[in-house]
Scaffold this active site. Structure first.
Site, PDB file in Angstrom:
ATOM      1  N   LYS A 108     -73.424  79.991   9.693  1.00  0.00           N
ATOM      2  CA  LYS A 108     -72.973  80.825   8.585  1.00  0.00           C
ATOM      3  C   LYS A 108     -74.068  81.751   8.060  1.00  0.00           C
ATOM      4  O   LYS A 108     -73.790  82.722   7.366  1.00  0.00           O
ATOM      5  CB  LYS A 108     -72.393  79.959   7.479  1.00  0.00           C
ATOM      6  CG  LYS A 108     -71.097  79.290   7.949  1.00  0.00           C
ATOM      7  CD  LYS A 108     -70.407  78.502   6.886  1.00  0.00           C
ATOM      8  CE  LYS A 108     -69.045  78.019   7.352  1.00  0.00           C
ATOM      9  NZ  LYS A 108     -69.152  76.916   8.356  1.00  0.00           N
TER      10      LYS A 108
HETATM   11  C1  LIG Z   1     -68.120  76.572   9.175  1.00  0.00           C
HETATM   12  C2  LIG Z   1     -68.467  75.763  10.350  1.00  0.00           C
HETATM   13  C3  LIG Z   1     -67.585  75.631  11.437  1.00  0.00           C
HETATM   14  C4  LIG Z   1     -66.213  76.257  11.429  1.00  0.00           C
HETATM   15  O1  LIG Z   1     -66.248  77.661  11.455  1.00  0.00           O
HETATM   16  P1  LIG Z   1     -64.959  78.504  11.006  1.00  0.00           P
HETATM   17  O2  LIG Z   1     -65.380  79.915  11.017  1.00  0.00           O
HETATM   18  O3  LIG Z   1     -64.619  78.010   9.628  1.00  0.00           O
HETATM   19  O4  LIG Z   1     -63.892  78.186  11.987  1.00  0.00           O
HETATM   20  C5  LIG Z   1     -68.004  74.890  12.517  1.00  0.00           C
HETATM   21  N1  LIG Z   1     -69.207  74.288  12.542  1.00  0.00           N
HETATM   22  C6  LIG Z   1     -70.073  74.388  11.528  1.00  0.00           C
HETATM   23  C7  LIG Z   1     -71.375  73.685  11.609  1.00  0.00           C
HETATM   24  C8  LIG Z   1     -69.746  75.133  10.403  1.00  0.00           C
HETATM   25  O5  LIG Z   1     -70.611  75.233   9.398  1.00  0.00           O
END
Ligand SMILES: *Cc1c(COP(=O)(O)O)cnc(C)c1O
Length: 491
Positions: A108
């Site tokens: 993120k």
């Molecule tokens: C947010 C997240 C996901 C999922 O991603 P999306 O965009 O919500 O589908 C998967 N793995 C980790 C470690 C995350 O932080």
């Protein structure tokens, strides 16, 4: 480039408006009016910051190109230690796209190191002078990444809400120790969906909006429904391909597949956008954990959010309403009226059923699979470590398992790139236990144990949390979120 709402294609806005506003008035998500074509050969030759600027310029046409170049250079340089979009070969035909070399050790960071800069510039472009109050519901990773991205950004405050006992201890500490003069963090009694529902209610609260408006404060979101969150994620799909081409693993134009550990459907949707922009993607494989609402949707055409919610060892995927799926439904379902109807049904009845033509279009681009329980996830961590010498976290392991099964079923020799979304040291107890060691009670002891067992060093930003003073320890009820927002910008 214009953007419009998935639920009303008539109302068009600029990129700045889409980013400053987040959601459209009738609750839809902003989508681009077209998919710009990318010069693939040129893109494959670029370093990550230049590639990011190149992709951003295609969509954010009302931003100055020099601004986007500077913003991308600042976001993806030092903060990622030179490892933005780093691709690591795991075995003969499988690669790990390591997206956790940023400041908070989860993918993120790609969106949230950039998005605050995009928001400040959007306000400037639009001549808006209000103070922005960002409310974030998080299952763990978004919250910390958003706090780090928005800390001390002028004209913005941020409050993060996470489910009490719903995150790893490391994730909790990452947030509780956050520095910055414009940040606050609360644990909410309940699960992630409770926190998200509470935040959504605050956004829909007209009285709250009026009270804040008197103080020249406007609410905004950093959740992945904002276009500014999505667009930076398109970049690393191209970056992965560029590395495979440069290392001679694929010839320019040959396809590769991706497998993405999925929650809110933002990360994998960015891969779909990359494909529509000309990236040679074969299949996008959607990997879910035990909360396999998407697996069932792909299999049956019915999205049913009324089901049991499970806490798993991959908490960032513990989601029952995958908001970004709405964008895909718009692009492949072909009409805002249909999307509005499906989402209305989701609101009223907790489910909707998509027509066959739309499902056929979805199945042409996507495959799917899931882990039924945490034991399968643990077994995958162990097997990849023992067979391939590669250490991965619980979320990534979900995708490795689903990717392995997909490759076995499809006899494909296209390279399979698994998106590795978090550092294994963010979930050290689960990872250490998966490797067969008795995991100690504390996360930091487990972190050390994992280092000793594997010889891999924990990221400094995680190891350094030990003993750091906690600034934020309050736990609130889920209906207390509006009150927190009401008081957030006092003094
Ligand atoms: C947010 C997240 C996901 C999922 O991603 P999306 O965009 O919500 O589908 C998967 N793995 C980790 C470690 C995350 O932080």
């Amino acid at each position: 480039m214009e953007f419009f709402s998935t639920r009303n294609a008539e109302h068009k806005v600029s990129a700045s408006q889409a980013i400053a506003q987040g959601l459209s008035e009738e609750g839809g998500l902003f989508v681009p009016a077209e998919f710009p074509a990318v010069d693939l050969a040129a893109a494959c030759a670029m370093e990550y910051p230049a590639l990011a600027a190149y992709i951003l310029k295609q969509f954010l046409t009302d931003y100055k190109p020099e601004f986007l170049e500077q913003a991308a250079a600042a976001a993806y340089g030092e903060a990622f230690g030179g490892k933005a979009g780093h691709l690591e070969q795991v075995n003969e035909n499988t690669w790990s796209l390591e997206l956790w070399h940023g400041p908070t050790c989860a993918f993120k960071d790609y969106a949230l190191q950039l998005m605050p800069k995009l928001l400040v510039e959007a306000k400037k472009n639009l001549g808006r002078t209000e103070h922005t109050l960002i409310l974030v519901a998080t299952s763990g990773d978004t919250g910390k990444a958003a706090l780090d991205g928005y800390k001390d950004i002028p004209g913005v405050s941020i409050v993060v809400f996470y489910p009490n006992n719903g995150t790893s201890e490391i994730q909790r500490l990452q947030m509780a120790t956050q520095e910055g003069g414009n940040v606050a963090v609360y644990a909410v009694q309940g699960n992630f969906d409770d926190a998200q529902t509470g935040v959504k209610r605050a956004f829909a609260d007209k009285q709250l909006a009026a009270e804040l408006a008197e103080k020249n404060v406007v609410l905004s979101s950093a959740n992945s429904i904002n276009w500014g969150r999505l667009v930076p994620q398109i970049v690393y799909y191209f970056a992965a391909y560029g590395q495979l081409v440069r290392s001679g693993k694929v010839n320019m134009g040959e396809k590769m597949d991706f497998c993405v550990p999925t929650g809110n459907f933002g990360d994998i949707l960015a891969g779909y956008y990359a494909k529509r922009m000309g990236l040679p993607v074969g299949t996008l494989v959607c990997a879910s954990n035990r909360n396999n609402v998407l697996t069932d949707f792909f299999a049956t055409g019915t999205y049913n959010a009324r089901r049991d919610f499970y806490r798993t060892t991959s908490p960032s995927m513990d989601i029952l309403v995958s908001s970004n799926l709405e964008r895909l439904l718009y692009h492949l379902g072909g009409s805002d009226a249909k999307v509005a109807e499906w989402m209305g049904s989701l609101n009223r009845e907790g489910s909707y059923t998509v027509d066959e033509a739309t499902m056929a279009a979805i199945r042409a681009d996507f495959a799917y699979g899931c882990c039924n329980d945490d034991e399968q996830v643990a077994a995958e961590i162990k097997s990849i470590y023992e067979k391939d010498g590669y250490l991965c976290d619980t979320h990534t392991a979900v995708a490795f398992k689903v990717a392995r099964e997909y490759c076995a079923d499809h006899d494909s020799d296209a390279p399979m790139v698994v998106l590795s979304t978090a550092s294994p040291f963010k979930f050290p107890r689960d990872v250490l236990a998966a490797l067969g060691s008795q995991a100690p009670a504390g996360d930091f002891e487990a972190m050390e144990g994992l280092e000793q067992l594997t010889g891999v060093q924990a990221p400094v930003s995680l190891a350094g949390l030990r003993g750091k003073a906690e600034r934020f320890t309050a736990v609130i009820e889920k209906d207390g979120i509006a009150d927190v927002a009401r008081n957030a910008c006092e003094g």
